[in-house]
Design an enzyme around this catalytic site. Structure first.
Site, short mmCIF file in Angstrom:
data_model
loop_
_atom_site.label_atom_id
_atom_site.label_comp_id
_atom_site.label_asym_id
_atom_site.label_seq_id
_atom_site.Cartn_x
_atom_site.Cartn_y
_atom_site.Cartn_z
N LYS A 12 0.86 -1.18 0.00
CA LYS A 12 0.00 0.00 0.00
C LYS A 12 0.90 1.23 0.00
O LYS A 12 1.68 1.43 0.94
CB LYS A 12 -0.91 -0.01 1.23
CG LYS A 12 -1.92 1.13 1.30
CD LYS A 12 -2.82 0.93 2.51
CE LYS A 12 -3.86 2.02 2.64
NZ LYS A 12 -4.74 1.81 3.82
N ASP A 151 -14.67 0.42 9.74
CA ASP A 151 -15.01 0.52 8.32
C ASP A 151 -15.10 -0.87 7.69
O ASP A 151 -14.42 -1.16 6.69
CB ASP A 151 -13.95 1.36 7.61
CG ASP A 151 -14.38 1.82 6.23
OD1 ASP A 151 -15.61 1.87 5.98
OD2 ASP A 151 -13.51 2.13 5.40
#
Length: 238
Positions: A12, A151
């Protein structure tokens, strides 16, 4: 990517210039929140909410913090799970040697989106067990340990080929203090027992209703919402 050892990893990489952009967003949020409070007679805690949003925005771009969150989540909910009759919770391993504040290296985990019913059927996964495990893990997050994934949308929660549930993206996490966890448990008990006054007191202790509210009036409204008790679920607004 592949490490020199041959291990497959997910990398990432943060888009350059995110911190200045978020700083500008934070200033705009505060300006808008201040104007709403001044001219629209918004609730007095509006700026508190804005500041909380801004804090999470900056937390999400700190990949070292995200890695620590992933490891904490794994210790609490992944280790020791997967007993008889229960699927397991998986969390990707963090490769700290290759992780920095703007680069995160994680174990690669293949998975099936929970919205992909066709692939789940082809993999012969036990949907009920996965639902039970997901619910159990969620309740532990909210009521037992208090450290929760804030989330968990279908892009961050997938099913693996062996029927486990894998969580991703630990940038947005939350902590529920013990007082609130106990309050939530009491609220669930009072709701199940159809105890409107007890539920009204729970709302007050959790801060859902402001100081000075007539709790007996809240309890009366809840009694009406409960109806005759024959309905399986209730929607109500106080």
């Amino acid at each position: 990517a592949h490490l020199h050892s041959g291990e497959l990893v997910a990398i990432k990489v943060q888009r350059p210039g995110m911190a200045p952009l978020l700083t500008l967003d934070a200033l705009l949020f505060n300006m808008i929140g201040g104007q709403l409070k001044r001219f629209a007679k918004a609730r007095k805690d509006l700026l508190v909410a804005v500041n909380e949003i801004v804090r999470h925005m900056f937390d999400e771009i700190d990949y070292v913090l995200e890695g620590k969150n992933a490891e904490r989540f794994a210790i609490l909910y992944s280790q020791g799970s997967g007993g008889e009759g229960r699927t397991s919770i998986k969390v990707p391993k963090v490769y700290w040697t290759y992780t920095r504040k703007s680069i995160l290296a994680l174990e690669w985990i293949d998975g099936i989106k929970l919205t992909d019913a066709e692939r789940i059927s082809k993999a012969n996964l036990n949907r009920k067990k996965m639902i039970d495990e997901g619910l159990y893990c969620s309740l532990r997050q909210l009521l037992e340990d208090g450290f929760f994934h804030a989330d968990p949308h279908p892009g961050n929660l997938v099913a693996t080929e062996d029927g486990s549930l894998a969580y991703f993206d630990f940038g947005m996490m939350g902590d529920i203090p013990r007082h609130y966890r106990v309050g939530l448990i009491q609220m669930l008990v009072h709701y199940v027992n159809r105890d409107p006054l007890g539920l009204a007191n729970d709302f007050h202790s959790l801060g859902f209703v402001p100081e000075g509210t007539d709790l007996h009036a809240v309890a009366t409204a809840l009694s009406v919402a409960f109806g005759d008790g024959r309905r399986q679920s209730n929607d109500f607004q106080v």
